[in-house]
Design a protein around this motif. Structure first.
Motif, PDB file in Angstrom:
ATOM      1  N   ALA A  89       0.828  -1.200   0.000  1.00 34.76           N
ATOM      2  CA  ALA A  89       0.000   0.000   0.000  1.00 34.76           C
ATOM      3  C   ALA A  89       0.862   1.248   0.000  1.00 34.76           C
TER       4      ALA A  89
ATOM      5  N   GLN B 221       2.275   2.125  -3.479  1.00 35.70           N
ATOM      6  CA  GLN B 221       1.349   2.570  -4.499  1.00 35.70           C
ATOM      7  C   GLN B 221       1.102   4.066  -4.378  1.00 35.70           C
ATOM      8  N   LYS B 222       0.917   4.721  -5.507  1.00 36.14           N
ATOM      9  CA  LYS B 222       0.574   6.132  -5.481  1.00 36.14           C
ATOM     10  C   LYS B 222      -0.899   6.292  -5.134  1.00 36.14           C
ATOM     11  N   LYS B 223      -1.172   7.063  -4.103  1.00 42.58           N
ATOM     12  CA  LYS B 223      -2.552   7.349  -3.751  1.00 42.58           C
ATOM     13  C   LYS B 223      -3.147   8.316  -4.767  1.00 42.58           C
TER      14      LYS B 223
ATOM     15  N   ALA C   2      -8.193  12.949   1.501  1.00 42.50           N
ATOM     16  CA  ALA C   2      -6.820  12.439   1.633  1.00 42.50           C
ATOM     17  C   ALA C   2      -6.546  12.245   3.114  1.00 42.50           C
TER      18      ALA C   2
ATOM     19  N   ASP D 273      -4.902   9.014   6.214  1.00 41.34           N
ATOM     20  CA  ASP D 273      -3.916   7.956   6.450  1.00 41.34           C
ATOM     21  C   ASP D 273      -2.497   8.433   6.126  1.00 41.34           C
TER      22      ASP D 273
ATOM     23  N   TRP E 150       1.117  12.561   3.011  1.00 46.18           N
ATOM     24  CA  TRP E 150      -0.054  11.783   2.594  1.00 46.18           C
ATOM     25  C   TRP E 150       0.382  10.559   1.799  1.00 46.18           C
ATOM     26  N   ASN E 151       1.103  10.792   0.698  1.00 50.40           N
ATOM     27  CA  ASN E 151       1.661   9.662  -0.043  1.00 50.40           C
ATOM     28  C   ASN E 151       3.035   9.342   0.543  1.00 50.40           C
TER      29      ASN E 151
ATOM     30  N   GLY F 218       1.693  11.646  -4.669  1.00 46.50           N
ATOM     31  CA  GLY F 218       0.442  11.015  -5.079  1.00 46.50           C
ATOM     32  C   GLY F 218      -0.101  11.669  -6.336  1.00 46.50           C
TER      33      GLY F 218
END
Length: 805
Positions: free
Chosen positions: A19, A22-24, A53, A55, A205-206, A220
């Motif tokens: 996870a 991966q790019k959000k 946005a 996590d 974020w990302n 992201g």
């Protein structure tokens, strides 16, 4: 432990890592009516926006750790035809502990921060970054992997509010502050960052994996912006300023007015122009007792040449202080003449720059500046038949009308690589020298950003009484990811390589080999949040003679403790005698430099504390006649409250039995053995009335002397022998004082009123004065210059006034 629990743990860990890799993707929601930027987040657009946005993941110090629930962060993005809007809810279970020092713009104080980084082309190469502190202070920059340019100031809105659950940020970023393609459906790179100052933690974020050297490529994705019709990007910034200046001899009043223009040719390219420039309130240059064989490199403080110039800095061919700098010629007095006026700078008439990037990744930059013809004044005295003194004056051109050009083409590809072409040209009217320099630069990284290959080829041409050409080439290979990294490089510079008409180069005619290896921790340990060790080897050989110009081994250790104290240690060993080909001031001659070692140890205590200080002792020991250099820098800082702070830096060094050029005599080149002391004190103070209005103090006192004790004649092999006949006084004692006290008020977006009081003086003589009190008395009793100035700049958006005319 059961096998099922073990396998479950492995599977969960795998999915977490996957996870993170991966790019959000975040979807921006449209708004038809715009959003009031007031940090109240009660607009219906936000209530209807369910794309969030969240996590966030720790960037530093414990990279990869998810944010705790009580510090959760939620961000939404909306847009219309004018701008994008951002709402951030930053939860904190102890809102009374949120740090919020008020600073002036672009200064990161002891505050929590929220930021967004936007890459309108999603090419992994350049971000536009917008920060807001918990005190509401804005910071912004254009960022590449190499540097962040905080001299760039965009026009955008933001508001913050401290709440019972944490704090809130609302932003409005006009499209005029960004660069992107004209595609109907936009796909941007985006990342959000949160800094919790008291915990010394930052989250993104990302996920940004610190094992990978590149940051921008790990952003992201922002989607959803479609079919926007951006307004005309045309802005006028008229200014007016008034100056009153006086010293012991005269006084003067000056009034100036001018205009800056910014025009968006399209959504990707911008034209900036200054008409009748005024740089009277830019920061003062730090004057020093400069004994080196080269010119003193000065920092650029003029906004036009610092804002958004990262494209023009590719290839390092552009040194903007050349524009409007020192004249290139000295006047030649005739019999009975003396120079009565010699301007130290050349006036800039106007300047323009165009920069941007196409949707295919081609960056184009063009800069043009024109400086006026400049004269020196000479005066002659003769006695006529009636025994009367007749004085005549004449003017001699020391700099003609000059045209400066910089052209850059920078093609990006694969999200992390580029090939660039750079050309600089200086054309002077008449028989003054002209120059041209060209560079081809490539910067190639693997897809995973684990390895990098960088190189360049540069060619220079100078057209003068005797024209000449030169070149420089370099190649670097580096491992740029993981705990262990390395760099190996080589360079060759020919003797006639000369970019100094619009660039800056000191050392030529050599080739070198360089290697660097480093180790770093990627996550905190028991004692350190960060820890890094570097080892370097460098060898430089002069091309003509093959003699060693530089050779050293270096160890560098950098660490930050769990209590946020920063430490740095360096040891440099020069195990062989080297040769300085520049100190003698004669081509082909050189001075032998002895074996030596140098070291420093610096500590910077936790900057979050109200009282903090840093200190750095240093030493260099030479294998020559008790030659030694030592010094210490100490910097106490006290933050009285979130509005008021003072910071003092005291830097002292002593050079005992230093050696350097002093002049010439019948024996040839004369080298002096001298003692030197250097003392510099810098005091900065800030009082913030609010986040738009600050009072700032900058004061600097500098004292240095050079006391020659013995003189030597330089031999052809670089050694020296005693010269008992040289008796000229080459001692120097220099004092410099500067004080700037300013008031700044950003009374509207992009609009500023500034009031400045400036006081300065310099005192130089050939008699060494070692008493500090006497030096202070001398500099303050010298001719003091006082300047009082007021300047108003007002930002006008064409779209707001077009319907009023």
């Amino acid at each position: 432990m059961s096998k099922s629990y073990y396998y479950t743990t492995i599977i969960v860990y795998f999915f977490i890592l996957n996870a993170f890799s991966q790019k959000k993707v975040l979807i921006a929601n449209p708004t038809a009516d715009g959003i009031a930027v007031d940090a109240k987040f009660n607009d219906k657009t936000w209530a209807n926006n369910n794309d969030i946005a969240t996590d966030f993941i720790m960037f530093e110090p414990d990279n990869g750790k998810p944010i705790s629930t009580n510090k959760r962060t939620e961000v939404k993005v909306s847009y219309d035809n004018d701008a994008i809007y951002i709402l951030a809810l930053l939860y904190d279970d102890e809102p009374n502990k949120i740090q919020r020092e008020i600073t002036k713009r672009d200064v990161f104080g002891v505050s929590d921060h929220f930021s967004v980084a936007i890459n309108g082309f999603n090419d992994g190469q350049q971000d536009f970054r917008f920060y807001v502190s918990a005190a509401g202070v804005q910071m912004d920059c254009i960022a590449t992997e190499a540097a962040e340019d905080y001299t760039w100031d965009a026009i955008w809105d933001s508001e913050v509010a401290i709440t019972n659950f944490g704090w809130v940020v609302e932003m409005k970023i006009p499209y005029a502050a960004l660069r992107f393609s004209n595609a109907q459906k936009q796909t941007w790179g985006i990342n959000f960052k949160r800094e919790i100052k008291r915990d010394v933690q930052t989250y993104t974020w990302n996920h940004v994996d610190t094992k990978i050297g590149a940051v921008i490529t790990q952003a992201g994705i922002l989607e959803g912006i479609e079919n926007i019709k951006t307004p005309t990007r045309l802005f006028f910034i008229p200014y007016t300023s008034a100056y009153y200046q006086e010293d012991d001899l005269a006084s003067d009043r000056t009034f100036k007015a001018g205009l800056d223009i910014k025009y968006g040719i399209n959504d990707s390219f911008t034209l900036d122009a200054i008409l009748v420039p005024d740089f009277g309130q830019t920061k003062f240059d730090n004057a020093i007792l400069y004994l080196d064989p080269f010119e003193q490199k000065l920092e650029e403080n003029r906004p036009f040449f610092t804002e958004g110039t990262n494209l023009f800095n590719i290839g390092n061919l552009f040194y903007s202080r050349r524009i409007g700098g020192f004249p290139t010629r000295e006047p030649v007095p005739e019999a009975n003449e003396e120079i009565t006026k010699y301007p130290s700078t050349v006036n800039l008439l106007n300047a323009v720059k165009v920069s941007g990037r196409t949707e295919n990744g081609l960056g184009i930059g063009f800069l043009n500046a024109i400086t006026e013809k400049t004269y020196a004044t000479l005066e002659s005295s003769t006695i006529n038949s009636e025994n009367e003194v007749i004085k005549k004056t004449r003017k001699e051109a020391i700099e003609p009308l000059t045209n400066y050009n910089v052209l850059v083409l920078d093609q990006r590809f694969n999200g992390n690589s580029s090939v660039s072409f750079v050309n600089t040209n200086t054309t002077r009217n008449g028989d003054f020298r002209d120059a041209n320099a060209t560079a081809l630069v490539f910067d190639l990284s693997t897809k995973a950003n684990t390895y990098n290959l960088y190189g360049d080829f540069k060619y220079s041409t100078v057209n003068d009484i005797q024209s000449y050409n030169g070149f420089k080439t370099a190649l670097n290979f580096a491992k740029t990811s993981g705990q262990y990294r390395y760099t190996v490089s080589g360079k060759y510079i020919s003797s006639d390589y000369d970019i100094n008409d619009l660039g800056l180069v000191f050392y030529t005619n050599y080739h070198n080999a360089f290697a660097n290896g480093s180790y770093r921790i990627l996550n905190p340990t028991k004692y350190f949040n960060t820890f890094k060790v570097e080892q370097e080897l460098n060898l430089e050989l002069q091309n003509t003679t093959g003699k060693m110009q530089e050779v050293w081994y270096k160890t560098l250790i950098k660490a930050r403790s769990k209590k946020n104290h920063y430490m740095e240690f360096s040891l440099v060993i020069n195990p062989f005698e080297t040769y300085d080909f520049y100190e003698p001031r004669v081509a082909g001659r050189y001075l032998q430099i002895p074996k030596r070692f140098s070291s420093y140890f610096g500590v910077e205590f936790n900057r979050n504390n109200a009282f903090t200080f840093d200190f750095t002792p240093s030493i260099a020991v030479f294998d020559q006649d008790n030659r030694i250099t030592y010094g210490i820098a100490v910097g106490p800082k006290y933050r009285f409250n979130d509005k008021f702070s003072l910071y003092l830096v005291m830097d002292y060094s002593k050079k005992k039995n230093d050696r350097g050029w002093v002049g010439f005599d019948d024996t040839g080149i004369v080298i002096g053995q001298r003692d030197r002391e250097i003392l510099q004190n810098d005091l900065t103070g800030k009082y913030a009335l609010n986040n738009k209005m600050t009072i700032n103090l900058t004061a600097r006192y500098y004292w240095s002397y050079s006391d020659n004790k013995n003189f030597f004649s330089l031999q052809d092999d670089g050694t020296v022998i005693d010269n008992p006949t040289f008796d000229l006084n080459k001692n120097r004692n220099f004092n410099s004082w500067n004080l700037d006290l300013s008031y700044s008020w950003w009374f509207a977006p992009g609009s500023e009123l500034s009031l400045l009081y400036r006081n300065y003086s310099q005192e130089s003589k050939s008699i060494v004065e070692r008493n500090l009190g006497a030096n202070l008395k001398n500099v303050f009793n010298s001719n003091q210059t006082n300047i009082l100035s007021i300047s108003v700049r007002y930002f006008i958006d064409y779209n707001r006034i077009k319907n009023k005319f």
